[in-house]
Motif scaffolding. Structure first.
Motif, PDB file in Angstrom:
ATOM      1  N   GLU A  70       0.829  -1.202   0.000  1.00 36.06           N
ATOM      2  CA  GLU A  70       0.000   0.000   0.000  1.00 36.06           C
ATOM      3  C   GLU A  70       0.867   1.257   0.000  1.00 36.06           C
ATOM      4  N   SER A  73      -0.343   7.409  -1.685  1.00 35.59           N
ATOM      5  CA  SER A  73      -0.926   8.015  -2.880  1.00 35.59           C
ATOM      6  C   SER A  73      -2.218   7.323  -3.317  1.00 35.59           C
ATOM      7  N   TRP A  74      -2.504   6.146  -2.738  1.00 35.45           N
ATOM      8  CA  TRP A  74      -3.725   5.433  -3.093  1.00 35.45           C
ATOM      9  C   TRP A  74      -4.965   6.100  -2.505  1.00 35.45           C
ATOM     10  N   GLY A  75      -4.788   7.040  -1.613  1.00 38.04           N
ATOM     11  CA  GLY A  75      -5.928   7.770  -1.070  1.00 38.04           C
ATOM     12  C   GLY A  75      -6.120   7.551   0.413  1.00 38.04           C
ATOM     13  N   PRO A  76      -7.029   8.321   1.041  1.00 33.86           N
ATOM     14  CA  PRO A  76      -7.199   8.282   2.494  1.00 33.86           C
ATOM     15  C   PRO A  76      -8.086   7.147   2.992  1.00 33.86           C
ATOM     16  N   HIS A  77      -8.862   6.528   2.119  1.00 33.05           N
ATOM     17  CA  HIS A  77      -9.841   5.542   2.560  1.00 33.05           C
ATOM     18  C   HIS A  77      -9.257   4.128   2.580  1.00 33.05           C
ATOM     19  N   ARG A  78      -9.831   3.295   3.457  1.00 31.35           N
ATOM     20  CA  ARG A  78      -9.370   1.906   3.558  1.00 31.35           C
ATOM     21  C   ARG A  78     -10.568   0.980   3.724  1.00 31.35           C
ATOM     22  N   LYS A 107      -5.372  -0.165  -6.729  1.00 27.15           N
ATOM     23  CA  LYS A 107      -4.860   0.791  -5.737  1.00 27.15           C
ATOM     24  C   LYS A 107      -5.912   1.115  -4.678  1.00 27.15           C
ATOM     25  N   ARG A 109      -6.689   0.554  -0.879  1.00 25.30           N
ATOM     26  CA  ARG A 109      -6.165   0.132   0.422  1.00 25.30           C
ATOM     27  C   ARG A 109      -7.218  -0.731   1.105  1.00 25.30           C
ATOM     28  N   SER A 160     -14.118   1.616  -4.938  1.00 22.80           N
ATOM     29  CA  SER A 160     -13.688   2.809  -4.218  1.00 22.80           C
ATOM     30  C   SER A 160     -14.715   3.219  -3.167  1.00 22.80           C
ATOM     31  N   GLU A 163     -19.133   7.125  -1.213  1.00 22.42           N
ATOM     32  CA  GLU A 163     -19.572   8.276  -0.420  1.00 22.42           C
ATOM     33  C   GLU A 163     -21.040   8.622  -0.658  1.00 22.42           C
TER      34      GLU A 163
END
Length: 311
Positions: A70, A73-78, A107, A109, A160, A163
């Protein structure tokens, strides 16, 4: 000398040695960890027994390890991939490495939680997902309710952070078996906030089937909009379905009042009333892919749902 030792030196006589003070620090640390363990819930066997829970019970602190693959840069969410499971090891050996590599390639997480039901009651997919939600830690902020026998093949599928609302990856237009409009099973993504808004899933569904149909009504009742993939051209070949009905027959028996109850909306139970004991938590690697095995013993109120066990 450690800061802990320095603080204690100012309070204790000089005759105490550095080694004695060091072990005193270790003992205090042990007591702190013991208090923390006792103050959280590894055992939820009392939930729902005449006590209404205002919010989901606090689970023991656990954060799944971050994969070395991981990147920030893959982003804040998991994503917490929640996989209800019982005695399907052949499928699990395929599922874990496939999903790990699939999500890494996209990508995303993530961490995979195998929710292994170890009690002697009939299988309860919904309750296992409720437990997985409670035990998945704070480092994940959305979940995938994911069948172990359904593997995504099309890399255009979206995993992803959903939201806007629940995202049904295995939509009726793509699932190899189930094509009715209100179907939300197979693979469903939700933010943890939205799952709590639905009060999770009903715990009344013992045996195979119908819990997803009830959850569809919960989604609508919570005022959430359901989203599905668009632009996927692979149709019913979008997923690989591992299940062999000739080898693994599903428990579709309906006992006593279960025939009528399976079509009712459970307006009271769910995430706030799941009863279980967490027997163990084991970090495992399957062909290099990490996952956590949660051995879960569910509890059943036979007076409320007598169909949780066969006579």
């Amino acid at each position: 000398m450690t800061s802990c030792s320095s603080d204690i030196l100012s309070l204790l006589p000089r005759k105490y040695s550095v080694f004695q003070l060091f072990f005193a620090c270790l003992f205090l640390a042990f007591l702190s960890l013991l208090w923390l363990q006792l103050s959280c819930s590894g055992d939820m066997s009392q939930a729902g027994q005449g006590q209404e829970l205002v919010s989901p019970p606090k689970s023991c602190p656990f954060e799944p390890p971050v994969s070395v693959e991981e990147e920030p840069s893959w982003g804040p969410h998991r994503l917490a991939v929640l996989v209800p499971f019982r005695e399907r090891f052949e499928e699990l050996l395929v599922f874990v490495p496939h999903m790990h590599h699939f999500l890494n390639k996209k990508k995303i997480r993530h961490h995979i939680f195998v929710l292994n039901q170890v009690d002697h009651f009939r299988f309860n997919r919904a309750s296992l997902i409720n437990v997985g939600f409670l035990e998945s830690g704070n480092s994940t902020d959305y979940i995938a309710m994911h069948d172990v026998d359904l593997l995504p093949l099309n890399e255009e599928l979206d995993y992803s952070f959903p939201e806007a609302g629940p995202f049904h990856v295995a939509s009726p237009e793509l699932h190899p078996l189930y094509h009715y409009k209100t179907y939300v099973g197979g693979i469903l993504l939700l933010t943890k906030q939205h799952y709590q808004l639905c009060n999770g899933m009903s715990n009344r569904f013992w045996g195979w089937g119908r819990e997803d149909d009830e959850f569809y009504r919960r989604i609508k009742g919570a005022g959430l909009q359901l989203f599905r993939p668009s632009g996927i051209k692979t149709g019913y070949k979008t997923f690989r379905h591992l299940h062999d009905p000739a080898w693994r027959k599903r428990d579709q028996k309906r006992i006593a009042a279960q025939k009528q109850e399976q079509f009712k909306l459970d307006r009271e139970g769910g995430l706030n009333s799941v009863r279980y004991h967490l027997d163990s938590r084991t970090l495992l690697s399957v062909a290099g892919a990490p996952c956590t095995i949660l051995n879960i013993a569910l509890d059943c109120d036979a007076a409320d749902t007598p169909w949780c066990a066969f006579d």
